[in-house]
Design a protein around this motif. Structure first.
Motif, PDB file in Angstrom:
ATOM      1  N   TYR A   1     -32.927 -17.122  -4.143  1.00  0.00           N
ATOM      2  CA  TYR A   1     -31.619 -17.073  -4.796  1.00  0.00           C
ATOM      3  C   TYR A   1     -30.863 -15.805  -4.421  1.00  0.00           C
ATOM      4  O   TYR A   1     -31.406 -14.699  -4.458  1.00  0.00           O
ATOM      5  CB  TYR A   1     -31.760 -17.142  -6.316  1.00  0.00           C
ATOM      6  CG  TYR A   1     -30.430 -17.007  -7.017  1.00  0.00           C
ATOM      7  CD1 TYR A   1     -29.514 -18.048  -7.020  1.00  0.00           C
ATOM      8  CD2 TYR A   1     -30.067 -15.828  -7.643  1.00  0.00           C
ATOM      9  CE1 TYR A   1     -28.280 -17.924  -7.638  1.00  0.00           C
ATOM     10  CE2 TYR A   1     -28.837 -15.691  -8.267  1.00  0.00           C
ATOM     11  CZ  TYR A   1     -27.948 -16.734  -8.258  1.00  0.00           C
ATOM     12  OH  TYR A   1     -26.726 -16.607  -8.860  1.00  0.00           O
TER      13      TYR A   1
ATOM     14  N   PRO B   1     -27.239 -13.969  -5.582  1.00  0.00           N
ATOM     15  CA  PRO B   1     -26.089 -14.074  -6.492  1.00  0.00           C
ATOM     16  C   PRO B   1     -24.788 -14.271  -5.720  1.00  0.00           C
ATOM     17  O   PRO B   1     -24.622 -13.746  -4.625  1.00  0.00           O
ATOM     18  CB  PRO B   1     -26.074 -12.731  -7.218  1.00  0.00           C
ATOM     19  CG  PRO B   1     -27.419 -12.139  -6.990  1.00  0.00           C
ATOM     20  CD  PRO B   1     -27.937 -12.709  -5.706  1.00  0.00           C
ATOM     21  N   HIS B   2     -23.902 -15.055  -6.305  1.00  0.00           N
ATOM     22  CA  HIS B   2     -22.585 -15.298  -5.714  1.00  0.00           C
ATOM     23  C   HIS B   2     -21.586 -14.327  -6.321  1.00  0.00           C
ATOM     24  O   HIS B   2     -21.691 -13.959  -7.485  1.00  0.00           O
ATOM     25  CB  HIS B   2     -22.106 -16.712  -5.990  1.00  0.00           C
ATOM     26  CG  HIS B   2     -22.987 -17.772  -5.415  1.00  0.00           C
ATOM     27  ND1 HIS B   2     -24.188 -17.539  -4.805  1.00  0.00           N
ATOM     28  CD2 HIS B   2     -22.836 -19.104  -5.348  1.00  0.00           C
ATOM     29  CE1 HIS B   2     -24.719 -18.659  -4.388  1.00  0.00           C
ATOM     30  NE2 HIS B   2     -23.925 -19.639  -4.718  1.00  0.00           N
ATOM     31  N   LYS B   3     -20.618 -13.946  -5.552  1.00  0.00           N
ATOM     32  CA  LYS B   3     -19.562 -13.092  -6.056  1.00  0.00           C
ATOM     33  C   LYS B   3     -18.744 -13.861  -7.079  1.00  0.00           C
ATOM     34  O   LYS B   3     -18.342 -14.995  -6.825  1.00  0.00           O
ATOM     35  CB  LYS B   3     -18.673 -12.641  -4.914  1.00  0.00           C
ATOM     36  CG  LYS B   3     -17.581 -11.693  -5.322  1.00  0.00           C
ATOM     37  CD  LYS B   3     -16.793 -11.220  -4.120  1.00  0.00           C
ATOM     38  CE  LYS B   3     -15.706 -10.256  -4.549  1.00  0.00           C
ATOM     39  NZ  LYS B   3     -14.932  -9.768  -3.415  1.00  0.00           N
ATOM     40  N   ASP B   4     -18.526 -13.272  -8.248  1.00  0.00           N
ATOM     41  CA  ASP B   4     -17.720 -13.891  -9.298  1.00  0.00           C
ATOM     42  C   ASP B   4     -16.258 -13.576  -8.989  1.00  0.00           C
ATOM     43  O   ASP B   4     -15.788 -12.472  -9.218  1.00  0.00           O
ATOM     44  CB  ASP B   4     -18.117 -13.358 -10.669  1.00  0.00           C
ATOM     45  CG  ASP B   4     -17.397 -14.032 -11.808  1.00  0.00           C
ATOM     46  OD1 ASP B   4     -16.381 -14.728 -11.564  1.00  0.00           O
ATOM     47  OD2 ASP B   4     -17.836 -13.882 -12.948  1.00  0.00           O
ATOM     48  N   ARG B   5     -15.566 -14.577  -8.482  1.00  0.00           N
ATOM     49  CA  ARG B   5     -14.161 -14.377  -8.066  1.00  0.00           C
ATOM     50  C   ARG B   5     -13.226 -14.164  -9.250  1.00  0.00           C
ATOM     51  O   ARG B   5     -12.136 -13.638  -9.097  1.00  0.00           O
ATOM     52  CB  ARG B   5     -13.713 -15.551  -7.217  1.00  0.00           C
ATOM     53  CG  ARG B   5     -14.441 -15.609  -5.917  1.00  0.00           C
ATOM     54  CD  ARG B   5     -13.890 -16.714  -5.025  1.00  0.00           C
ATOM     55  NE  ARG B   5     -14.580 -16.683  -3.756  1.00  0.00           N
ATOM     56  CZ  ARG B   5     -15.388 -17.627  -3.338  1.00  0.00           C
ATOM     57  NH1 ARG B   5     -15.597 -18.695  -4.076  1.00  0.00           N
ATOM     58  NH2 ARG B   5     -15.999 -17.532  -2.182  1.00  0.00           N
TER      59      ARG B   5
ATOM     60  N   GLN C   1     -19.718  -9.268  -9.066  1.00  0.00           N
ATOM     61  CA  GLN C   1     -20.837 -10.221  -9.156  1.00  0.00           C
ATOM     62  C   GLN C   1     -21.096 -10.618 -10.565  1.00  0.00           C
ATOM     63  O   GLN C   1     -20.834  -9.996 -11.496  1.00  0.00           O
ATOM     64  CB  GLN C   1     -22.092  -9.605  -8.574  1.00  0.00           C
ATOM     65  CG  GLN C   1     -22.028  -9.557  -7.082  1.00  0.00           C
ATOM     66  CD  GLN C   1     -23.379  -9.168  -6.493  1.00  0.00           C
ATOM     67  OE1 GLN C   1     -24.358  -8.980  -7.186  1.00  0.00           O
ATOM     68  NE2 GLN C   1     -23.413  -9.048  -5.195  1.00  0.00           N
TER      69      GLN C   1
END
Length: 78
Positions: free
Chosen positions: A67, A69-73, A78
């Motif tokens: 996994y 983490p994806h960037k929280d737009r 993040q």
């Protein structure tokens, strides 16, 4: 896709459905009210069957290892 493959591997090892592995992981992480999205009675049966799956610490690490983490737009981070 690697996480999906790992869920599939554990489902085969435990002889359960992939969604049961996913729910067992959520419960192992402390999620007590997962959103199931059931549209058929059989979905509830599948979810209830996840209670019989007891993932080990090694299983959890195996699922989480790939996994990223994806960037929280929405918040610019993040």
């Amino acid at each position: 896709m690697e996480i999906v493959r790992r869920v599939h591997q554990l489902a085969e090892r435990y002889g359960v459905k992939m969604q049961q592995i996913a729910l067992a992981w959520e419960w192992a992480k402390g999620v007590t009210a997962p959103i199931i999205g059931a549209t058929k009675a059989s979905h509830f049966d599948d979810a209830a069957g996840a209670f019989s799956v007891k993932l080990t610490e090694e299983d959890i690490a195996f699922l989480e290892e790939p996994y990223a983490p994806h960037k929280d737009r929405r918040r610019g981070g993040q």
